[in-house]
Design a protein around this motif. Structure first.
Motif, PDB file in Angstrom:
ATOM      1  N   LEU A  80     -12.947  12.068  -7.830  1.00 34.90           N
ATOM      2  CA  LEU A  80     -13.025  11.511  -6.490  1.00 34.90           C
ATOM      3  C   LEU A  80     -11.619  11.362  -5.927  1.00 34.90           C
ATOM      4  O   LEU A  80     -10.734  10.809  -6.590  1.00 34.90           O
ATOM      5  CB  LEU A  80     -13.701  10.143  -6.524  1.00 34.90           C
ATOM      6  CG  LEU A  80     -14.123   9.550  -5.183  1.00 34.90           C
ATOM      7  CD1 LEU A  80     -15.214  10.401  -4.573  1.00 34.90           C
ATOM      8  CD2 LEU A  80     -14.626   8.121  -5.384  1.00 34.90           C
ATOM      9  N   THR A  81     -11.376  11.878  -4.742  1.00 31.73           N
ATOM     10  CA  THR A  81     -10.054  11.785  -4.117  1.00 31.73           C
ATOM     11  C   THR A  81      -9.956  10.493  -3.338  1.00 31.73           C
ATOM     12  O   THR A  81     -10.959   9.869  -2.996  1.00 31.73           O
ATOM     13  CB  THR A  81      -9.815  12.970  -3.165  1.00 31.73           C
ATOM     14  OG1 THR A  81     -10.742  12.882  -2.079  1.00 31.73           O
ATOM     15  CG2 THR A  81      -9.994  14.297  -3.882  1.00 31.73           C
ATOM     16  N   THR A  82      -8.710  10.109  -3.014  1.00 33.15           N
ATOM     17  CA  THR A  82      -8.510   8.868  -2.278  1.00 33.15           C
ATOM     18  C   THR A  82      -9.113   8.951  -0.890  1.00 33.15           C
ATOM     19  O   THR A  82      -9.515   7.936  -0.322  1.00 33.15           O
ATOM     20  CB  THR A  82      -7.009   8.549  -2.171  1.00 33.15           C
ATOM     21  OG1 THR A  82      -6.322   9.668  -1.577  1.00 33.15           O
ATOM     22  CG2 THR A  82      -6.417   8.259  -3.534  1.00 33.15           C
ATOM     23  N   VAL A  89      -4.282  -1.864  -4.450  1.00 29.00           N
ATOM     24  CA  VAL A  89      -4.088  -0.628  -5.203  1.00 29.00           C
ATOM     25  C   VAL A  89      -4.796   0.529  -4.508  1.00 29.00           C
ATOM     26  O   VAL A  89      -6.024   0.512  -4.340  1.00 29.00           O
ATOM     27  CB  VAL A  89      -4.624  -0.783  -6.644  1.00 29.00           C
ATOM     28  CG1 VAL A  89      -4.425   0.516  -7.415  1.00 29.00           C
ATOM     29  CG2 VAL A  89      -3.932  -1.936  -7.357  1.00 29.00           C
ATOM     30  N   GLU A  90      -4.047   1.515  -4.122  1.00 29.97           N
ATOM     31  CA  GLU A  90      -4.641   2.702  -3.496  1.00 29.97           C
ATOM     32  C   GLU A  90      -5.496   3.446  -4.516  1.00 29.97           C
ATOM     33  O   GLU A  90      -5.122   3.623  -5.673  1.00 29.97           O
ATOM     34  CB  GLU A  90      -3.554   3.634  -2.975  1.00 29.97           C
ATOM     35  CG  GLU A  90      -4.093   4.846  -2.242  1.00 29.97           C
ATOM     36  CD  GLU A  90      -3.007   5.719  -1.656  1.00 29.97           C
ATOM     37  OE1 GLU A  90      -3.350   6.638  -0.885  1.00 29.97           O
ATOM     38  OE2 GLU A  90      -1.818   5.487  -1.967  1.00 29.97           O
ATOM     39  N   GLY A  91      -6.683   3.836  -4.060  1.00 30.98           N
ATOM     40  CA  GLY A  91      -7.551   4.617  -4.922  1.00 30.98           C
ATOM     41  C   GLY A  91      -8.543   3.812  -5.721  1.00 30.98           C
ATOM     42  O   GLY A  91      -9.366   4.377  -6.439  1.00 30.98           O
ATOM     43  N   ASN A  92      -8.487   2.472  -5.599  1.00 28.94           N
ATOM     44  CA  ASN A  92      -9.429   1.637  -6.350  1.00 28.94           C
ATOM     45  C   ASN A  92      -9.969   0.546  -5.433  1.00 28.94           C
ATOM     46  O   ASN A  92      -9.334  -0.489  -5.235  1.00 28.94           O
ATOM     47  CB  ASN A  92      -8.762   1.022  -7.570  1.00 28.94           C
ATOM     48  CG  ASN A  92      -9.767   0.435  -8.544  1.00 28.94           C
ATOM     49  OD1 ASN A  92     -10.849   0.016  -8.145  1.00 28.94           O
ATOM     50  ND2 ASN A  92      -9.413   0.408  -9.820  1.00 28.94           N
ATOM     51  N   GLN A 133      -2.700  -2.361   1.177  1.00 25.82           N
ATOM     52  CA  GLN A 133      -1.284  -2.628   0.969  1.00 25.82           C
ATOM     53  C   GLN A 133      -0.425  -1.376   1.041  1.00 25.82           C
ATOM     54  O   GLN A 133       0.702  -1.427   1.551  1.00 25.82           O
ATOM     55  CB  GLN A 133      -1.098  -3.330  -0.383  1.00 25.82           C
ATOM     56  CG  GLN A 133       0.298  -3.898  -0.586  1.00 25.82           C
ATOM     57  CD  GLN A 133       0.363  -4.819  -1.778  1.00 25.82           C
ATOM     58  OE1 GLN A 133      -0.485  -5.674  -1.949  1.00 25.82           O
ATOM     59  NE2 GLN A 133       1.375  -4.641  -2.607  1.00 25.82           N
ATOM     60  N   TRP A 134      -0.923  -0.243   0.569  1.00 30.32           N
ATOM     61  CA  TRP A 134      -0.143   0.990   0.585  1.00 30.32           C
ATOM     62  C   TRP A 134       0.083   1.505   2.009  1.00 30.32           C
ATOM     63  O   TRP A 134       0.968   2.319   2.225  1.00 30.32           O
ATOM     64  CB  TRP A 134      -0.816   2.058  -0.273  1.00 30.32           C
ATOM     65  CG  TRP A 134      -2.221   2.400   0.170  1.00 30.32           C
ATOM     66  CD1 TRP A 134      -2.600   3.411   0.997  1.00 30.32           C
ATOM     67  CD2 TRP A 134      -3.423   1.714  -0.196  1.00 30.32           C
ATOM     68  NE1 TRP A 134      -3.960   3.412   1.181  1.00 30.32           N
ATOM     69  CE2 TRP A 134      -4.489   2.389   0.464  1.00 30.32           C
ATOM     70  CE3 TRP A 134      -3.697   0.617  -1.003  1.00 30.32           C
ATOM     71  CZ2 TRP A 134      -5.819   1.965   0.323  1.00 30.32           C
ATOM     72  CZ3 TRP A 134      -5.015   0.223  -1.135  1.00 30.32           C
ATOM     73  CH2 TRP A 134      -6.049   0.887  -0.494  1.00 30.32           C
ATOM     74  N   GLN A 135      -0.720   1.015   2.970  1.00 31.78           N
ATOM     75  CA  GLN A 135      -0.516   1.384   4.371  1.00 31.78           C
ATOM     76  C   GLN A 135       0.341   0.349   5.109  1.00 31.78           C
ATOM     77  O   GLN A 135       0.573   0.469   6.302  1.00 31.78           O
ATOM     78  CB  GLN A 135      -1.869   1.524   5.074  1.00 31.78           C
ATOM     79  CG  GLN A 135      -2.733   2.644   4.521  1.00 31.78           C
ATOM     80  CD  GLN A 135      -4.105   2.702   5.177  1.00 31.78           C
ATOM     81  OE1 GLN A 135      -4.501   1.789   5.908  1.00 31.78           O
ATOM     82  NE2 GLN A 135      -4.833   3.778   4.925  1.00 31.78           N
ATOM     83  N   GLU A 136       0.783  -0.665   4.394  1.00 34.73           N
ATOM     84  CA  GLU A 136       1.534  -1.777   4.978  1.00 34.73           C
ATOM     85  C   GLU A 136       2.917  -1.888   4.345  1.00 34.73           C
ATOM     86  O   GLU A 136       3.414  -2.977   4.071  1.00 34.73           O
ATOM     87  CB  GLU A 136       0.763  -3.092   4.771  1.00 34.73           C
ATOM     88  CG  GLU A 136      -0.671  -3.089   5.258  1.00 34.73           C
ATOM     89  CD  GLU A 136      -0.790  -3.248   6.774  1.00 34.73           C
ATOM     90  OE1 GLU A 136       0.254  -3.445   7.426  1.00 34.73           O
ATOM     91  OE2 GLU A 136      -1.917  -3.187   7.291  1.00 34.73           O
ATOM     92  N   GLU A 137       3.537  -0.710   4.115  1.00 30.92           N
ATOM     93  CA  GLU A 137       4.850  -0.651   3.465  1.00 30.92           C
ATOM     94  C   GLU A 137       4.836  -1.336   2.105  1.00 30.92           C
ATOM     95  O   GLU A 137       5.844  -1.834   1.627  1.00 30.92           O
ATOM     96  CB  GLU A 137       5.939  -1.256   4.364  1.00 30.92           C
ATOM     97  CG  GLU A 137       6.111  -0.512   5.681  1.00 30.92           C
ATOM     98  CD  GLU A 137       7.271  -1.048   6.509  1.00 30.92           C
ATOM     99  OE1 GLU A 137       8.040  -1.877   5.996  1.00 30.92           O
ATOM    100  OE2 GLU A 137       7.402  -0.622   7.665  1.00 30.92           O
TER     101      GLU A 137
END
Length: 218
Positions: free
Chosen positions: A3-5, A56-59, A84-88
């Motif tokens: 499964l991709t992000t 955590v990106e992807g989970n 969070q990964w989209q918020e620097e």
């Protein structure tokens, strides 16, 4: 097939109500409103209530929806969730939780573990039923107990915590107490009534002076 992000869905709701009752809801909105007021003129402080936070990106299974969170370094734009990964990759620095009667100790323990693991700087927990206030601050990489909490001033917010027989009281850096909308409305009504009474007294005094042949301006 892995499964991709891009295929992962990050829900913005779990179908559960924001609060388990009126007391918890009132405290959540009061705390959020007070924090909003403190940082209303700072475009780089984001305050949210009951917003899903995915660190955590992807989970999508790793998430929490803090009752109130304050994020320094992020704008005030609307969001369906805080990814969070989209918020620097900025972690919410300050978290508030208001415990409800249905919250088990295990649930609260898991929240503390989560906030410790994912980098929260300050975590505050209030139980309105027991009037119990607890706090943790990150020290040497871990959330450590704040003791005493009464009189504590948040390093990030500048908010002072007090606890009395009536329960929790929070004070903004300018000394103003956090209040809910009804209390604020009642305060404004009282101020309006006092202003009207002062005006009426001034008009009566002016009439008495005129009756005595004295112009009020004199």
């Amino acid at each position: 097939m892995q499964l991709t992000t891009e295929q992962i869905i990050y829900p913005s709701s779990n179908g559960k109500p924001m609060a388990d009752g009126t007391i918890q809801y009132r405290w959540i909105t009061q705390i959020k409103g007070g924090c909003d007021a403190i940082f209303k003129d700072d475009p780089n402080v984001f305050v949210a209530g009951d917003l899903f936070w995915y660190p955590v990106e992807g989970n999508a299974n790793i998430c929490q929806a803090p009752d109130v969170m304050v994020v320094f370094g992020r704008g005030k734009s609307d969001r369906k969730s805080y990814r969070q990964w989209q918020e620097e990759n900025i972690t919410p620095q300050v978290i508030f939780e208001v415990r409800s009667e249905s919250d088990s100790q295990t649930k609260m323990d898991k929240k503390l573990v989560f906030y410790n693991r994912y980098g929260v700087e300050e975590y505050y927990l209030y139980d309105p039923a027991d009037k119990d206030l607890r706090g943790w601050r990150r020290t040497d990489g871990l959330l450590d107990v704040i003791d005493p909490m009464i009189g504590w001033v948040s390093p990030r917010l500048g908010v002072r915590f007090e606890l009395n027989d009536e329960g929790l009281e929070l004070y903004a850096p300018n000394g103003e107490k956090f209040v809910d909308y009804l209390e604020l409305y009642q305060q404004r009504e009282q101020e309006r009534e006092e202003k009207e009474l002062a005006q009426q007294r001034a008009e009566r005094l002016a009439a008495q002076l005129r009756a005595a042949g004295i112009e009020p301006e004199e």
